[in-house]
Design an enzyme around this catalytic site. Structure first.
Site, PDB file in Angstrom:
ATOM      1  N   GLY A   1     -10.187 -10.370   1.659  1.00  0.00           N
ATOM      2  CA  GLY A   1     -10.741  -9.514   2.707  1.00  0.00           C
ATOM      3  C   GLY A   1     -11.883 -10.168   3.452  1.00  0.00           C
ATOM      4  O   GLY A   1     -12.858 -10.625   2.844  1.00  0.00           O
TER       5      GLY A   1
ATOM      6  N   PHE B   1      -7.020  -1.877   4.500  1.00  0.00           N
ATOM      7  CA  PHE B   1      -6.864  -2.328   5.892  1.00  0.00           C
ATOM      8  C   PHE B   1      -7.265  -3.793   6.042  1.00  0.00           C
ATOM      9  O   PHE B   1      -8.201  -4.252   5.383  1.00  0.00           O
ATOM     10  CB  PHE B   1      -7.723  -1.475   6.831  1.00  0.00           C
ATOM     11  CG  PHE B   1      -7.297  -0.032   6.833  1.00  0.00           C
ATOM     12  CD1 PHE B   1      -6.314   0.421   7.715  1.00  0.00           C
ATOM     13  CD2 PHE B   1      -7.841   0.859   5.924  1.00  0.00           C
ATOM     14  CE1 PHE B   1      -5.895   1.743   7.690  1.00  0.00           C
ATOM     15  CE2 PHE B   1      -7.427   2.186   5.879  1.00  0.00           C
ATOM     16  CZ  PHE B   1      -6.449   2.637   6.768  1.00  0.00           C
ATOM     17  N   GLY B   2      -6.555  -4.482   6.926  1.00  0.00           N
ATOM     18  CA  GLY B   2      -6.953  -5.838   7.287  1.00  0.00           C
ATOM     19  C   GLY B   2      -8.059  -5.771   8.332  1.00  0.00           C
ATOM     20  O   GLY B   2      -8.415  -4.692   8.821  1.00  0.00           O
TER      21      GLY B   2
ATOM     22  N   MET C   1       0.848  -1.206   0.000  1.00  0.00           N
ATOM     23  CA  MET C   1       0.000   0.000   0.000  1.00  0.00           C
ATOM     24  C   MET C   1       0.877   1.246   0.000  1.00  0.00           C
ATOM     25  O   MET C   1       1.831   1.318   0.777  1.00  0.00           O
ATOM     26  CB  MET C   1      -0.878   0.009   1.244  1.00  0.00           C
ATOM     27  CG  MET C   1      -1.689  -1.260   1.415  1.00  0.00           C
ATOM     28  SD  MET C   1      -2.634  -1.202   2.945  1.00  0.00           S
ATOM     29  CE  MET C   1      -3.425  -2.812   2.894  1.00  0.00           C
TER      30      MET C   1
ATOM     31  N   MET D   1     -11.844  -8.030  -4.545  1.00  0.00           N
ATOM     32  CA  MET D   1     -11.789  -7.445  -3.200  1.00  0.00           C
ATOM     33  C   MET D   1     -13.146  -7.629  -2.522  1.00  0.00           C
ATOM     34  O   MET D   1     -14.173  -7.198  -3.050  1.00  0.00           O
ATOM     35  CB  MET D   1     -11.454  -5.947  -3.272  1.00  0.00           C
ATOM     36  CG  MET D   1     -10.032  -5.616  -3.697  1.00  0.00           C
ATOM     37  SD  MET D   1      -8.728  -6.418  -2.727  1.00  0.00           S
ATOM     38  CE  MET D   1      -9.094  -5.844  -1.080  1.00  0.00           C
TER      39      MET D   1
END
Ligand code: DX5
Ligand code: ZN
Length: 231
Positions: A181, A151-152, A45, A145
């Site tokens: 995700g 973000f996790g 990222m 996605m």
């Protein structure tokens, strides 16, 4: 042509290093390798394409000698073409770019192939499958996605299952369909039922008391559905 290690259709569990303890990367990688992971998912990222910054090329270089696992590198960055070579040189085996930032997908795909990487394309939740229609048959992997990238630890977006189903119908047996995700014990079977066969899991693996057990559980659940589908 080197053989594509992702070509064989089977369930692959891809722990995302993002949820690991960065102070113990060697141990974390060995834990998932001996624990039965198929690949390790690397979330890159840049603070531009997504609002978070994770890790980059020097980290990949350092962890490359520590594990034999395939490095499935997910570039959540603005200019994938500019950085792809450095990622491959550092040890990435597969490169996944975001379709939303690429204007010349065929050029990038050809470039990644020349670098010797497997080629993946990722779609954000708001990006429809039709956006990659033109070059779908040219990639090795599609990453859907199932959370907003960045973000996790987010909640799985069930609405994405229709997109997975739609894409699954169009892929050849040697192409992988990855979901990314919110994959855990509660969601994995729905993702595989829809057609996913490559399962990214960060929180569910690395935040589990025993990552090997978490990998085994995800695999058992995924394969139970997958074997039934392919029987
Ligand atoms: C999100 C990343 C995912 C994420 C998965 O931007 O692409 O790979 O780390 O993490 P969990 O499994 O925690 O949702
Ligand atoms: Zn990812």
């Amino acid at each position: 042509m080197p053989t594509n290690p992702l070509a064989q259709p089977r369930i692959r569990i891809a722990p995302s290093l993002l949820a690991s303890d960065f102070s113990q990367l060697r141990d974390e990688l060995q834990r998932i390798e001996t624990g039965g992971a198929d690949v390790v998912h690397l979330d890159i990222m840049d603070g531009h394409y997504v609002s978070n910054i994770s890790f980059g090329i020097p980290v990949i270089e350092k962890i490359r000698p520590v594990t034999k696992l395939f490095f499935d590198t997910h570039l959540m960055i603005d200019q994938p073409h500019r950085y792809a070579e450095a990622f491959v040189k550092a040890g990435s085996n597969g490169i996944t770019f975001h379709t939303e930032v690429v204007t010349e997908p065929f050029e990038l795909i050809e470039y990644l192939r020349k670098l010797g990487a497997t080629v993946g394309v990722s779609l954000n939740p708001k990006t429809p499958a039709i956006d990659i229609e033109q070059y779908l048959s040219h990639v090795d992997l599609v990453n859907v996605m199932t959370v907003e990238p960045g973000f996790g630890g987010q909640k799985f977006l069930s609405d994405m299952l229709d997109k997975v189903t739609e894409l699954a119908k169009r892929l050849r047996p040697e192409q992988r369909l990855e979901v990314d995700g919110g994959i855990n014990e509660e969601t994995v079977q729905r993702a595989v039922t829809a057609g996913a066969d490559m399962l990214v899991a960060g929180t569910a693996v690395f935040r589990a008391p025993r990552p090997a057990d978490a990998i085994a559980t995800l695999r058992r659940q995924a394969e139970a559905v997958w074997k039934h589908k392919t029987a």
